[in-house]
Design a protein around this motif. Sequence first.
Motif, mmCIF file in Angstrom:
data_model
loop_
_atom_site.group_PDB
_atom_site.id
_atom_site.type_symbol
_atom_site.label_atom_id
_atom_site.label_comp_id
_atom_site.label_asym_id
_atom_site.label_seq_id
_atom_site.Cartn_x
_atom_site.Cartn_y
_atom_site.Cartn_z
ATOM 1 N N ALA A 111 -0.890 6.349 3.604
ATOM 2 C CA ALA A 111 -1.087 7.646 3.060
ATOM 3 C C ALA A 111 -0.590 8.799 3.675
ATOM 4 O O ALA A 111 0.015 9.827 3.144
ATOM 5 C CB ALA A 111 -2.649 7.844 2.839
ATOM 6 N N THR A 112 -0.943 8.587 5.209
ATOM 7 C CA THR A 112 0.000 9.548 6.069
ATOM 8 C C THR A 112 1.281 9.911 6.113
ATOM 9 O O THR A 112 1.838 11.049 6.080
ATOM 10 C CB THR A 112 -0.606 9.776 7.496
ATOM 11 N N GLN A 113 1.943 8.692 6.043
ATOM 12 C CA GLN A 113 3.331 8.668 5.990
ATOM 13 C C GLN A 113 3.874 9.169 4.551
ATOM 14 O O GLN A 113 4.969 9.882 4.470
ATOM 15 C CB GLN A 113 3.992 7.314 6.180
ATOM 16 N N VAL A 114 3.416 8.686 3.573
ATOM 17 C CA VAL A 114 3.704 9.310 2.219
ATOM 18 C C VAL A 114 3.543 10.687 2.151
ATOM 19 O O VAL A 114 4.544 11.434 1.657
ATOM 20 C CB VAL A 114 2.914 8.642 1.118
ATOM 21 N N PHE A 115 2.512 11.140 2.730
ATOM 22 C CA PHE A 115 2.286 12.684 2.666
ATOM 23 C C PHE A 115 3.283 13.479 3.379
ATOM 24 O O PHE A 115 3.807 14.439 2.991
ATOM 25 C CB PHE A 115 0.801 12.819 3.400
ATOM 26 N N PHE A 116 3.454 13.135 4.711
ATOM 27 C CA PHE A 116 4.529 13.583 5.499
ATOM 28 C C PHE A 116 6.482 13.580 4.988
ATOM 29 O O PHE A 116 6.991 14.209 5.461
ATOM 30 C CB PHE A 116 4.369 13.629 6.631
ATOM 31 N N ALA A 117 6.380 12.069 4.753
ATOM 32 C CA ALA A 117 7.783 11.867 4.211
ATOM 33 C C ALA A 117 8.362 13.014 3.085
ATOM 34 O O ALA A 117 9.622 12.999 3.284
ATOM 35 C CB ALA A 117 7.956 10.550 3.820
ATOM 36 N N LEU A 118 7.440 13.154 2.282
ATOM 37 C CA LEU A 118 7.970 14.081 1.183
ATOM 38 C C LEU A 118 7.695 15.623 1.574
ATOM 39 O O LEU A 118 8.160 16.407 0.580
ATOM 40 C CB LEU A 118 6.997 13.696 -0.235
ATOM 41 N N GLY A 119 7.275 15.873 2.605
ATOM 42 C CA GLY A 119 7.138 17.342 2.939
ATOM 43 C C GLY A 119 6.175 18.028 2.259
ATOM 44 O O GLY A 119 6.232 19.329 1.963
ATOM 45 N N LEU A 120 5.147 17.561 1.697
ATOM 46 C CA LEU A 120 4.252 18.268 1.084
ATOM 47 C C LEU A 120 3.274 19.344 1.712
ATOM 48 O O LEU A 120 2.995 19.005 2.954
ATOM 49 C CB LEU A 120 3.050 17.306 0.396
ATOM 50 N N GLY A 121 3.139 20.389 1.303
ATOM 51 C CA GLY A 121 2.458 21.314 1.933
ATOM 52 C C GLY A 121 3.107 22.469 2.669
ATOM 53 O O GLY A 121 2.811 23.334 3.219
ATOM 54 N N PRO A 137 0.908 -1.210 -0.156
ATOM 55 C CA PRO A 137 -0.048 0.051 0.073
ATOM 56 C C PRO A 137 0.857 1.447 -0.133
ATOM 57 O O PRO A 137 0.445 2.361 -0.514
ATOM 58 C CB PRO A 137 -0.874 -0.195 1.440
ATOM 59 N N TYR A 138 2.259 1.211 0.578
ATOM 60 C CA TYR A 138 2.910 2.505 0.695
ATOM 61 C C TYR A 138 3.281 2.925 -0.825
ATOM 62 O O TYR A 138 3.157 3.954 -1.334
ATOM 63 C CB TYR A 138 4.272 2.326 1.768
ATOM 64 N N LEU A 139 3.899 1.674 -1.585
ATOM 65 C CA LEU A 139 4.220 2.197 -2.825
ATOM 66 C C LEU A 139 3.159 2.568 -3.938
ATOM 67 O O LEU A 139 3.036 3.436 -4.561
ATOM 68 C CB LEU A 139 4.796 0.749 -3.571
ATOM 69 N N ILE A 140 1.822 1.695 -3.701
ATOM 70 C CA ILE A 140 0.743 2.374 -4.391
ATOM 71 C C ILE A 140 0.122 3.818 -4.219
ATOM 72 O O ILE A 140 0.219 4.708 -5.142
ATOM 73 C CB ILE A 140 -0.718 1.290 -4.199
ATOM 74 N N LEU A 141 0.329 4.170 -3.035
ATOM 75 C CA LEU A 141 0.053 5.527 -2.560
ATOM 76 C C LEU A 141 1.019 6.351 -2.860
ATOM 77 O O LEU A 141 1.000 7.737 -3.162
ATOM 78 C CB LEU A 141 -0.391 5.719 -0.872
ATOM 79 N N LEU A 142 2.177 5.997 -2.875
ATOM 80 C CA LEU A 142 3.375 6.847 -3.268
ATOM 81 C C LEU A 142 3.072 7.326 -4.764
ATOM 82 O O LEU A 142 3.535 8.409 -5.167
ATOM 83 C CB LEU A 142 4.657 6.187 -3.110
ATOM 84 N N LEU A 143 2.735 6.336 -5.696
ATOM 85 C CA LEU A 143 2.465 6.516 -7.113
ATOM 86 C C LEU A 143 1.063 7.203 -7.213
ATOM 87 O O LEU A 143 1.233 8.111 -8.162
ATOM 88 C CB LEU A 143 2.362 5.357 -7.656
ATOM 89 N N ILE A 144 0.139 7.343 -6.501
ATOM 90 C CA ILE A 144 -0.905 7.801 -6.662
ATOM 91 C C ILE A 144 -1.085 9.284 -5.966
ATOM 92 O O ILE A 144 -1.329 10.394 -6.855
ATOM 93 C CB ILE A 144 -2.195 7.223 -5.800
ATOM 94 N N PRO A 176 -8.330 -0.913 6.663
ATOM 95 C CA PRO A 176 -8.567 0.478 6.247
ATOM 96 C C PRO A 176 -7.505 1.337 6.913
ATOM 97 O O PRO A 176 -6.860 2.177 6.058
ATOM 98 C CB PRO A 176 -9.925 0.842 6.401
ATOM 99 N N LYS A 177 -7.170 0.996 8.048
ATOM 100 C CA LYS A 177 -6.248 1.709 8.990
ATOM 101 C C LYS A 177 -4.818 1.852 8.191
ATOM 102 O O LYS A 177 -3.933 2.680 8.566
ATOM 103 C CB LYS A 177 -6.259 1.562 10.410
ATOM 104 N N VAL A 178 -4.391 0.530 7.824
ATOM 105 C CA VAL A 178 -3.112 0.452 7.223
ATOM 106 C C VAL A 178 -2.910 1.391 6.031
ATOM 107 O O VAL A 178 -1.917 2.281 5.831
ATOM 108 C CB VAL A 178 -2.926 -0.952 6.720
ATOM 109 N N TRP A 179 -4.005 1.531 5.170
ATOM 110 C CA TRP A 179 -4.012 2.517 4.073
ATOM 111 C C TRP A 179 -3.860 3.676 4.491
ATOM 112 O O TRP A 179 -3.259 4.780 4.092
ATOM 113 C CB TRP A 179 -5.044 2.179 3.146
ATOM 114 N N ARG A 180 -4.733 4.101 5.579
ATOM 115 C CA ARG A 180 -4.653 5.722 6.144
ATOM 116 C C ARG A 180 -3.433 5.967 6.714
ATOM 117 O O ARG A 180 -2.944 7.097 6.242
ATOM 118 C CB ARG A 180 -5.714 5.761 7.017
ATOM 119 N N GLU A 181 -2.708 5.046 7.191
ATOM 120 C CA GLU A 181 -1.372 5.401 8.085
ATOM 121 C C GLU A 181 -0.090 5.380 6.964
ATOM 122 O O GLU A 181 0.600 5.982 6.842
ATOM 123 C CB GLU A 181 -1.065 4.248 9.032
#
Length: 729
Positions: free
Chosen positions: A303-313, A102-109, A296-301
């Motif tokens: 997505a959150t990690q992808v979001f903050f790992a790249l410093g978005l926003g 899920p981490y790789l999928i969300l990284l691409l999405i 679902p919580k695995v995908w939520r966490e």
Amino acid sequence: MPKNSKVVKRELDDEVIESVKDLLSNEDSSDDAFKKSELMVDDQEEKDVDVEEGSDVEDERPAWNSKLQYILAQVGFSVGLGNVWRFPYLCQKNGGGAYLVPYLILLLIIGIPLFFLELAVGQRIRRGSIGVWNYISPKLGGIGFASCVVCFFVALYYNVIIGWSLFYFSQSFQHPLPWDQCPLVKNASHTFVEPECEKSSATTYYWYREALNISSSLSESGGLNWKMTICLLAAWVMVCLAMIKGIQSSGKIMYFSSLFPYVVLLCFLIRGLLLNGSVDGIRHMFTPKLEIMLEPKVWREAATQVFFALGLGFGGVIAFSSYNKRDNNCHFDAVLVSFINFFTSVLATLVVFAVLGFKANIINEKCVTQNSEKILKLLKMGNLSQDMIPHHINFSSITTEDYNLVYDIIQKVKEEQFDSLGLKSCQIEDELDKAVQGTGLAFIAFTEAMTHFPASPVWSVMFFLMLVNLGLGSMFGTIEGIITPIVDTFKVRKEILTVICCLVAFFIGLIFVQRSGNYFVTMFDDYSATLPLLIVVILENIAVIRIYGIDKFMEDLKEMLGFSPSQYYYYMWKYVSPFVLLCLLVASIVQMGLSPPGYNAWIEETAMEEFHSYPTWAMIVCISLMVLAILPVPIVFMVRRCNLIDDNSGSLASVSYKRGRIIKEPVNLEGDNTSLIHGKSPSEVPSPNFGKNIYRRQTGSPTLDTAPNGRYGIGYLMADMPDMPESDL
């Protein structure tokens, strides 16, 4: 058009050109600045537009010395402490190797597309976060201010963690390490082990009592911890000195701060693989638990990690990319930095679990030894029969496998009385299942493992120096996300602003170095960034795709990159990413609502953590953090909506000359002034229409209401000043 219209227009142009030449001929020959100037308007926005459109005006914006320096800066910003102590925890908690899917999928999405979007916007408009979103839509200018506020909140407590790392780094130059054993307490009659340490462990005691000297609750401040106050001051001095010259100073430091952590991680990995039990840790890490992956919580966490790992926003990505040339291949940069970030997380996970496997093996050996002694006592007391013990078992040198065999036999034979025997199952997996993250991993679990290393001080120095460098790399991007937009918008000196920002942040940061400071760090980490940043990135996506226009944005990318980006990004930006972000926002709000707001307090008497709910005043602070972070968005929107500030203020100006002096006068242009940054050629940009004549015409010449040629007309824009005699010009 009438046949003779071209002739008339040519005559008008000639008259204007001649009139300007006459004016120039009347000027003082010594006024070189006046003669050499083409459009001397003190407006940085025009300067950058000129450069964009191919003008000869030199762009004075700083630039990276090399592409490598820029990539290292982006890597240093995105790769931070979370890669070392957050990603391994999530990987262990959410299905081991299965979590990577899920981490790789969300990284691409959402990861790479949104990272690419921020890089492209910053590079295209060449402004910080405030200027970028104000250019696209003045009503959404609050997005940039919200990013600055979030950056400031995060910088406040993030630098405290760097201060903690500096403290441990300074204490690592001694053998044995100060957290190797529990301290002894002497009284009049005898010497004994510190009770708080005896009930917990040496590293846990050192962290909570020696380093933090933590209080028992959030409300009990306990005064300043002077050791940590000095470390916090040192951390802010380092950040200030590195950032005071902007990318000219911080860019050079990136070569060390970004590369050194990889050297340390590789050294730890090689050393860790040679340790007993490290393979057990890595095997446990990558054993997939597919049933957990579907939750679902695995995908939520993830997505959150992808979001903050790249410093978005945060605005740091936009700020760094704004110093690039406009033809830089930012698509390549986005993919490269994203995958470097991912592989760094995997490398850090290997290191963490190799070391934790070694630690689990040591703890398991102690467990086997202690429980074997219990079995021998039970045999001597007659509670257990010697017949149930296999003949090949030697309790003086028993292995883990032999102990587990004896344990299973006793459990079956003494099924009813087994609980009263007090025996424990010594399984390495049980120890590895104890998920540890954040400060618990870095300052307790990892430090305990390093005490068993040969030459442990050397490894401790390397580890905490690595944490300092990881933290500084992220801090540089965070501070750049504050400084660059403010400098671009308000035209203040970067050196002065940097010093002021660091001083203010240090004094506010003193709340984090009280004895209760660790609880405030937890509060800020939970509430100051998560929801505001999600809202900011959603608005960024809307601003570019809906307001600016995705088709126009794709054309800009084609112009910058020299090729058309994949249609994959078109559909991700327009449909998939906004939907995923909205789902993540809703899930985060629901999770925050379901989780009781509180913190884990360290209780000295029991030497254990205990969950405490936030008091009323603390809840007000938590809510205020979220509201303050997102408040600039509606405020700026309403100010623009009600025309309290002119949308075109500060965008363009007319210039009148009087004895060689420049007078800046605001004017209103017809049409959208953002067309200047939309990649249009000069011929496509609508000519400005001024309310008054901007050219002094000669007697009998036709009235000119617009500039006759070029973006600004010919050379100089001159205000109509009927009171001024022509000889005064």
